[in-house]
Design a protein around this motif. Structure first.
Motif, PDB file in Angstrom:
ATOM      1  N   ARG A  54      -8.519  17.854  10.137  1.00  0.00           N
ATOM      2  CA  ARG A  54      -7.282  17.455  10.836  1.00  0.00           C
ATOM      3  C   ARG A  54      -7.318  15.991  11.234  1.00  0.00           C
ATOM      4  NH1 ARG A  54      -7.222  21.258  15.702  1.00  0.00           N
ATOM      5  NH2 ARG A  54      -5.501  19.869  16.325  1.00  0.00           N
ATOM      6  N   TYR A  55      -8.494  15.535  11.670  1.00  0.00           N
ATOM      7  CA  TYR A  55      -8.619  14.132  12.058  1.00  0.00           C
ATOM      8  C   TYR A  55      -8.442  13.214  10.847  1.00  0.00           C
ATOM      9  CZ  TYR A  55     -10.825   9.698  13.181  1.00  0.00           C
ATOM     10  OH  TYR A  55     -11.074   8.361  13.322  1.00  0.00           O
ATOM     11  N   LEU A  56      -9.041  13.565   9.706  1.00  0.00           N
ATOM     12  CA  LEU A  56      -8.904  12.753   8.503  1.00  0.00           C
ATOM     13  C   LEU A  56      -7.459  12.713   8.024  1.00  0.00           C
ATOM     14  CD1 LEU A  56     -12.117  13.780   6.517  1.00  0.00           C
ATOM     15  CD2 LEU A  56     -11.662  11.611   7.681  1.00  0.00           C
ATOM     16  N   GLU A  57      -6.774  13.832   8.122  1.00  0.00           N
ATOM     17  CA  GLU A  57      -5.359  13.858   7.757  1.00  0.00           C
ATOM     18  C   GLU A  57      -4.548  12.950   8.681  1.00  0.00           C
ATOM     19  OE1 GLU A  57      -4.307  17.940   7.969  1.00  0.00           O
ATOM     20  OE2 GLU A  57      -5.390  18.501   6.121  1.00  0.00           O
ATOM     21  N   LEU A  58      -4.901  12.945   9.962  1.00  0.00           N
ATOM     22  CA  LEU A  58      -4.216  12.079  10.920  1.00  0.00           C
ATOM     23  C   LEU A  58      -4.525  10.610  10.640  1.00  0.00           C
ATOM     24  CD1 LEU A  58      -2.516  11.810  13.550  1.00  0.00           C
ATOM     25  CD2 LEU A  58      -4.676  11.959  14.817  1.00  0.00           C
ATOM     26  N   ALA A  59      -5.787  10.315  10.299  1.00  0.00           N
ATOM     27  CA  ALA A  59      -6.198   8.932  10.049  1.00  0.00           C
ATOM     28  C   ALA A  59      -5.571   8.365   8.787  1.00  0.00           C
ATOM     29  CB  ALA A  59      -7.717   8.858   9.951  1.00  0.00           C
ATOM     30  N   GLN A  60      -5.160   9.248   7.860  1.00  0.00           N
ATOM     31  CA  GLN A  60      -4.579   8.786   6.604  1.00  0.00           C
ATOM     32  C   GLN A  60      -3.082   8.531   6.695  1.00  0.00           C
ATOM     33  OE1 GLN A  60      -5.753  11.842   3.845  1.00  0.00           O
ATOM     34  NE2 GLN A  60      -7.894  11.170   3.768  1.00  0.00           N
TER      35      GLN A  60
END
Length: 292
Positions: A54-60
């Protein structure tokens, strides 16, 4: 006076070990994959992998993630991630002890070379001490750079560059703590400074050469492992399984075994560099056939 060593031969000394002791190298690689499997299992069991995804999706996304959004996602997962990191450090200390005994003294004690001995305890304590030393040193250098930047921007930039160089020099000088700890019965930090004295560029060259190999092979192997897992119906994504159900698949089993074994093999190369340099400094090996 300690003898010198060949950076190029030290960098690729793992291949010589593999030729002489293929069974040991294979066992080390398999155990490394086992350690990776345990770490991923811990992450999957606590759903920390889902939080990372979820964090990686947010960071992208195009917009910069807000601090409260990051805290809301990663905050609950931090205890699990910290526990996984600590577990990994302990298990890797066992692997380091196994590798140090073999490369330095040609010994395989315990189950497959694994043993809960003083080498492992000292290695773990020295690792923690080294991390703390680097953190404190980094904080001091950042403070100095910030103060100089307040006086003159150019001074701050120069100080930042000098700080990075100092940390790099410090890291190389302490890089032999595992080897020296195993042969002297100490934490090996002070002894590492003595071992690397006058050989900074030789150690730097050896590690740089092997690091290039690690980066190239690491990218290739991770791509192949991801493709293989995808062919088995598993999307690897962030490299962490979201939950136990996702981890209990043929794709993750393939990824963990293949990528874990190759990663373990490549990591063993760094220990081989220090062991080769130590043997060479004692005159245990023939004179270098080539040099940088």
């Amino acid at each position: 006076m300690l003898k010198t060593f060949s950076p190029s031969e030290a960098a690729f000394s793992l291949f010589e070990l593999t030729k002489r002791q293929p069974q040991f190298v294979m066992r080390y690689a398999m155990l490394s994959a086992g350690v990776m499997a345990i770490n991923l299992l811990l992450v999957a069991a606590t759903n920390a992998g889902e939080a990372m995804q979820r964090y990686l999706e947010l960071a992208q996304t195009e917009t910069m993630p807000q601090l409260d959004e990051v805290q809301a996602i990663l905050g609950p997962a931090m205890p699990a991630l910290i526990f996984s990191y600590v577990t990994s450090a302990i298990l890797n200390a066992f692997l380091a002890g196994m590798a140090l005994r073999k490369t330095l003294h040609d010994r395989e004690d315990g189950f497959w070379g694994l043993q809960a001995g003083l080498i492992e305890v000292r290695y773990l304590i020295a690792t923690v001490a080294l991390i703390l030393i680097i953190i404190v040193t980094s904080a001091l250098l950042v403070m100095i750079s910030t103060l100089l930047a307040g006086v003159q921007g150019a001074l701050g930039s120069l100080a930042a560059i000098a700080s990075m160089g100092a940390l790099f020099w410090f890291g190389i000088r302490l890089s032999q703590f595992g080897v020296m700890g195993a042969v002297t019965g100490t934490l090996g930090l002070k002894e590492s400074f003595e071992q690397t004295k006058g050989k900074f560029w030789r150690y730097t060259g050896a590690y740089a050469l092997w690091l290039v190999v690690v980066i190239i092979l690491g990218i290739i192997v991770q791509s192949l492992a991801t493709i293989g897992a995808s062919a088995l119906g598993t999307r690897i994504g962030s490299g962490l399984p979201a939950n136990l159900e996702a981890f209990a698949t043929a794709g993750w089993a393939f990824y963990t075994l293949f990528y874990g074994m190759v990663t373990g093999f490549l990591n063993l190369g760094f220990i081989c560099i220090g062991a080769y340099a130590w043997h060479q400094s004692r005159g245990d090996l023939p004179p270098p056939k080539s040099d940088l």
